[in-house]
Structures are given as C-alpha cells and as structure tokens.
Design a protein around this motif. Structure first.
Motif, PDB file in Angstrom:
ATOM      1  N   GLU A 184       0.786  -1.337   0.078  1.00  0.00           N
ATOM      2  CA  GLU A 184      -0.004  -0.118  -0.021  1.00  0.00           C
ATOM      3  C   GLU A 184       0.722   1.196  -0.070  1.00  0.00           C
ATOM      4  O   GLU A 184       0.308   2.138  -0.517  1.00  0.00           O
ATOM      5  N   ARG A 236      -7.619   4.024   5.233  1.00  0.00           N
ATOM      6  CA  ARG A 236      -6.757   3.347   4.201  1.00  0.00           C
ATOM      7  C   ARG A 236      -5.479   4.142   4.038  1.00  0.00           C
ATOM      8  O   ARG A 236      -4.309   3.834   4.034  1.00  0.00           O
ATOM      9  N   ASN A 250      -0.926  -8.905  -1.884  1.00  0.00           N
ATOM     10  CA  ASN A 250      -2.060  -9.738  -1.453  1.00  0.00           C
ATOM     11  C   ASN A 250      -1.866 -11.014  -1.111  1.00  0.00           C
ATOM     12  O   ASN A 250      -1.986 -12.094  -1.954  1.00  0.00           O
ATOM     13  N   THR A 270     -13.443 -14.335   1.468  1.00  0.00           N
ATOM     14  CA  THR A 270     -14.884 -13.746   1.425  1.00  0.00           C
ATOM     15  C   THR A 270     -15.415 -14.649  -0.017  1.00  0.00           C
ATOM     16  O   THR A 270     -16.675 -15.177   0.350  1.00  0.00           O
ATOM     17  N   PHE A 271     -14.987 -14.957  -0.915  1.00  0.00           N
ATOM     18  CA  PHE A 271     -15.444 -15.371  -2.080  1.00  0.00           C
ATOM     19  C   PHE A 271     -15.442 -16.563  -1.771  1.00  0.00           C
ATOM     20  O   PHE A 271     -16.385 -17.441  -2.419  1.00  0.00           O
ATOM     21  N   THR A 278     -19.569 -11.590  -4.133  1.00  0.00           N
ATOM     22  CA  THR A 278     -19.608 -10.047  -4.211  1.00  0.00           C
ATOM     23  C   THR A 278     -18.461  -9.355  -4.683  1.00  0.00           C
ATOM     24  O   THR A 278     -17.456  -9.073  -3.897  1.00  0.00           O
ATOM     25  N   VAL A 279     -18.718  -9.177  -6.195  1.00  0.00           N
ATOM     26  CA  VAL A 279     -17.706  -8.594  -6.850  1.00  0.00           C
ATOM     27  C   VAL A 279     -17.735  -6.856  -6.623  1.00  0.00           C
ATOM     28  O   VAL A 279     -18.908  -6.574  -7.055  1.00  0.00           O
ATOM     29  N   GLN A 338     -10.702  -4.442 -11.464  1.00  0.00           N
ATOM     30  CA  GLN A 338      -9.275  -4.159 -10.886  1.00  0.00           C
ATOM     31  C   GLN A 338      -8.479  -5.648 -10.741  1.00  0.00           C
ATOM     32  O   GLN A 338      -8.913  -6.797 -10.584  1.00  0.00           O
ATOM     33  N   ILE A 367     -10.276  -9.266 -10.492  1.00  0.00           N
ATOM     34  CA  ILE A 367     -11.374  -9.738  -9.384  1.00  0.00           C
ATOM     35  C   ILE A 367     -12.422 -10.688  -9.952  1.00  0.00           C
ATOM     36  O   ILE A 367     -12.906 -11.593  -9.298  1.00  0.00           O
ATOM     37  N   TYR A 423     -15.399   3.017   3.403  1.00  0.00           N
ATOM     38  CA  TYR A 423     -14.819   1.974   2.613  1.00  0.00           C
ATOM     39  C   TYR A 423     -14.172   2.772   1.636  1.00  0.00           C
ATOM     40  O   TYR A 423     -14.979   3.415   0.738  1.00  0.00           O
ATOM     41  N   GLU A 474     -11.614   1.910  -1.775  1.00  0.00           N
ATOM     42  CA  GLU A 474     -10.724   0.978  -2.723  1.00  0.00           C
ATOM     43  C   GLU A 474      -9.251   1.332  -2.452  1.00  0.00           C
ATOM     44  O   GLU A 474      -8.853   2.425  -2.253  1.00  0.00           O
ATOM     45  N   LYS A 513      -2.723  -3.653  -8.932  1.00  0.00           N
ATOM     46  CA  LYS A 513      -1.467  -3.505  -8.303  1.00  0.00           C
ATOM     47  C   LYS A 513      -0.860  -4.626  -8.489  1.00  0.00           C
ATOM     48  O   LYS A 513      -1.322  -5.960  -8.165  1.00  0.00           O
TER      49      LYS A 513
HETATM   50  N1  UDP Z   1     -13.062  -7.478  -3.345  1.00  0.00           N
HETATM   51  C1  UDP Z   1     -14.261  -7.808  -4.156  1.00  0.00           C
HETATM   52  N2  UDP Z   1     -15.309  -8.369  -2.975  1.00  0.00           N
HETATM   53  C2  UDP Z   1     -14.984  -8.270  -1.773  1.00  0.00           C
HETATM   54  C3  UDP Z   1     -14.065  -7.939  -1.318  1.00  0.00           C
HETATM   55  C4  UDP Z   1     -13.083  -7.515  -2.075  1.00  0.00           C
HETATM   56  O1  UDP Z   1     -14.499  -7.513  -5.231  1.00  0.00           O
HETATM   57  O2  UDP Z   1     -16.038  -9.132  -1.150  1.00  0.00           O
HETATM   58  C5  UDP Z   1     -12.218  -6.561  -4.171  1.00  0.00           C
HETATM   59  C6  UDP Z   1     -11.616  -5.257  -3.908  1.00  0.00           C
HETATM   60  O3  UDP Z   1     -12.343  -4.200  -4.247  1.00  0.00           O
HETATM   61  C7  UDP Z   1     -10.296  -5.354  -4.258  1.00  0.00           C
HETATM   62  C8  UDP Z   1      -9.854  -6.639  -4.294  1.00  0.00           C
HETATM   63  O4  UDP Z   1     -10.840  -7.404  -4.158  1.00  0.00           O
HETATM   64  O5  UDP Z   1     -10.236  -4.586  -5.503  1.00  0.00           O
HETATM   65  C9  UDP Z   1      -8.900  -7.149  -3.389  1.00  0.00           C
HETATM   66  O6  UDP Z   1      -9.319  -6.510  -2.090  1.00  0.00           O
HETATM   67  P1  UDP Z   1      -8.559  -6.803  -0.593  1.00  0.00           P
HETATM   68  O7  UDP Z   1      -9.225  -6.373   0.444  1.00  0.00           O
HETATM   69  O8  UDP Z   1      -8.439  -8.579  -0.430  1.00  0.00           O
HETATM   70  O9  UDP Z   1      -7.008  -6.525  -0.889  1.00  0.00           O
HETATM   71  P2  UDP Z   1      -6.544  -4.813  -1.349  1.00  0.00           P
HETATM   72  O10 UDP Z   1      -5.847  -5.331  -2.532  1.00  0.00           O
HETATM   73  O11 UDP Z   1      -7.763  -4.040  -1.600  1.00  0.00           O
HETATM   74  O12 UDP Z   1      -5.630  -4.611  -0.264  1.00  0.00           O
END
Ligand code: UDP
Length: 354
Positions: free
Chosen positions: A133, A156, A187, A203-204, A215-216, A222, A262, A292, A294, A300
């Motif tokens: 980050e 964030r 990641n 989550t997925f 939930t995308v 991205q 994603i 929240y 992004e 990334k």
């Molecule tokens: N994301 C998603 N659905 C979810 C959780 C995350 O589509 O239920 C997406 C989020 O928007 C991001 C990516 O998955 O673009 C990775 O999210 P994560 O929080 O795991 O890591 P990040 O790269 O954001 O730190």
C-alpha cells in the motif's frame, strides 16, 4: 543465483531466538509455526485483536505466547532477547482498518519505532512486515518506484502513511546500526485468512461454499497478484539466513504468476468449488459503510526481481491456493466471523470482537 532456501532443522548451535509480533494473526502464525518447526525458540506477542489461531494452539507445539500489545510488552520487559524479530503486528484489511479511524498511523508508527529501538538495543535483526500500500500507485511496482501516498483522509490512507513512515523511522535507526529489512507483500492469501478484514479470497470462498452471491466490487476489472502465505514465509526464512537481506533493503514479495482480475477470481472460485453461487456486482460501501475505500492501485501488480535475487521463488498457483482455502473453510468456521453464512455479518456493521 543461489538455490531457493527452505528452513531446515537447525542444530543446537544454530538455534535462534525468534520473536514474532502479531504471531496469532494470519501471516504471524504461519511464521511462528515455521520457525518453531525448524527447531528455533519462538516467542509470540499478540494483542488478540485480529487473531486467526488461539494462544492454546501455539502453546501446544511449544511456542511461548504473550497476549498483550507490542507496546505494553516492550514497556514491561525493558529489553528483549532475540536474534531475529519478525514484526507482523498491525491492523489489517480494507475493512479491518475502519475499526481504528484517526489512530491507525499513530498506532503503526509507535509500535514499529518501539520494536526498531528494542532490536537496535538488543542487536537483534528486524524483519518488518510493511505493505505494498505504500506505493499508492497503479501498475507494475518495483522497489525503485517512488511511493506517493495521497494526503487525504481515509483509514486506508492512514494505514499506508503509517507503514511508509514506519519504513522511514527504521531507515533512520539503521543509520545508528539497526539491521533490518522491510517486506512489502502483495495480496497475501491462504488457509486461515479471515474475511473479517474484508479480504477478497476468504470472502469469495466462504460465499461460494455457502451458495451465497459472490460479491464483486465495482466492475471486477481491478487486478491483483496473489501470494500464498507459505511462499511469503519462505521469503522471511530465506531472508533470515541471507547476509544481504538486513542491510535496510525493501523487498516486494509477491507472485506475478498469480495475477488476475477480481471478476476472474470470482469465476475461478465458483468453477473450482463447483459452486451454484451467482456473481453479484455490488458497491462495497453498501456492505462496509461509506468510509470503505478501494486501494489507490486499480492494477496492483509486482516486480519481484530483488526478492528473486535472494534465491527465493514463489511456488503455489492461484488454483492451489483457492482449493487450500476451501479445504480449510469446508470444515471450519471463520474464526473472526462466526456466521459465515450471513453475507452481511461483516465488521463495519458490528462492534469489534473485543
Ligand atoms: N473485493 C471484492 N469483493 C469483496 C472483497 C474485495 O470485489 O468481497 C475486491 C476489492 O475491491 C479489491 C480486491 O478485491 O479490489 C482485493 O481486495 P482485498 O481487500 O483482499 O485487498 P486489497 O488489494 O484491496 O488490499
């Protein structure tokens, strides 16, 4: 180039005293278990705020555990005795950090500075788990990329600035003799990772196993590169036995071979787990609330030449990781989110676990 290094059982002379902060968490617990299994003496310090294993689990295999914050532990003990400290204690996750507004950077910098000073005084090497980050930028990121974290407020951004400032503090301590390295993981995923922080893969997988909508967020375009937690710990171990790793270098640690969008991740999870779940495009703020945000990087992706030069290689493919996470959650509930069937039983709408 030297061959990849795996930690093997050390003889008595080579046994290290290793302290793992955040050792009950996702990255910290794998690190602590690995060093312990290799015959080292391991002490875990963890505030039990976002743990994915219990102290009982680690004590059962001979790891010493102190259930307290790093700051309290260091204040109480004065000096530490260690050859290596892996500083993994940190608030985590795009949703997890929402629980600490206006205190997160202070918390991260304060704890990291205290750990750095304690390591300097004790002559211990420090492996600091920073974050990708810090780049705050889009695209393929290498250590030569200048970080540019925006000065605007979100939990964030506070997190990213906290990690970046911590790196600066450690670089300053290095001029006084601290031996350290900063890891910027991209990641990290694997079994035991909780969906509590909002992380995408647990989550997925839990949604797919429960037949709930996957939930995308946004349009799913991205992209991320997913690194197995065991591969990350392979790197920590390789660094621990390297002459060069502790010369205050930063290392990107990621797996470019596991890059995907994603939406693609949602589709792969659904197919691999033979799930009947539908893919649903949702606005993340409907789930986690208006705070929240992004990541700054829509794409990334990581350049990892510096880590590869240590002889390290990531091994685990994304499909293997998805299967391993599913195997874990088929028989267990998420330690931080006891009702994984409830798609909306998520942290931002619930009071903290403690
Ligand atoms: N994301 C998603 N659905 C979810 C959780 C995350 O589509 O239920 C997406 C989020 O928007 C991001 C990516 O998955 O673009 C990775 O999210 P994560 O929080 O795991 O890591 P990040 O790269 O954001 O730190």
């Amino acid at each position: 180039m030297p061959p990849p290094q795996r930690l093997t059982m050390l003889n008595d002379d080579a046994r290290m005293r290793v302290i793992v902060t955040g050792g009950l968490g996702f990255i910290g617990s794998v690190t602590a278990l690995r060093f312990n299994a290799a015959g080292n003496s391991v002490l875990v310090v963890d505030s039990v705020e976002s743990n994915v294993v219990s102290a009982i689990d680690l004590r059962a295999v001979g790891i010493e555990v102190i259930e307290d914050s790093v700051a309290n532990y260091l204040a109480a003990c004065g000096t530490i005795e260690a050859d290596l400290v892996v500083h993994a204690a940190s608030p985590v996750g795009a949703a997890g950090v929402l629980r600490h507004p206006f205190g997160i950077a202070e918390h991260i910098v304060g704890a990291t500075a205290a750990v750095g000073k304690a390591c300097l005084a004790a002559g211990a090497r420090l492996c600091h788990i920073s974050s990708s980050e810090v780049y705050g930028l889009d695209g393929v990121l290498s250590e030569r990329t200048s970080p540019r974290v925006p000065v605007e407020h979100s939990a964030r951004v506070e997190y990213a600035l906290g990690k970046l400032t911590s790196e600066a503090v450690l670089a300053g301590l290095a001029r006084r003799g601290l031996k350290h390295s900063c890891l910027r993981p991209f990641n990290v995923v694997g079994a035991r990772q909780s969906r509590f922080g909002g992380f995408v893969l647990p989550t997925f997988v839990q949604q797919a196993l429960a037949g709930l909508p996957i939930t995308v967020f946004s349009d799913g375009g991205q992209t991320r590169a997913f690194l197995d937690v065991e591969d990350l710990v392979d790197f920590i171990v390789a660094a621990a036995s390297s002459q060069h790793a502790f010369q205050s270098a930063c290392f990107n640690v990621g797996n470019p071979a596991n890059s995907c969008s994603i939406l693609e991740l949602a589709q792969r999870t659904r197919v691999l787990l033979c799930s009947s779940s539908q893919i649903e495009f949702v606005d993340a703020t409907e789930i986690y609330g208006p705070d929240y945000v992004e990541g700054a990087s829509r794409h990334k992706l990581c350049h990892v030449e510096r880590a590869l030069a240590l002889g390290w290689r990531p091994h685990r493919s994304l499909d293997e990781i998805i299967r391993a996470v599913a195997e874990h959650y088929r028989v267990r509930r998420d330690m931080r989110n006891s009702d994984a069937r409830d798609n909306h039983a998520l942290p931002a709408r619930h009071s903290p676990a403690r």
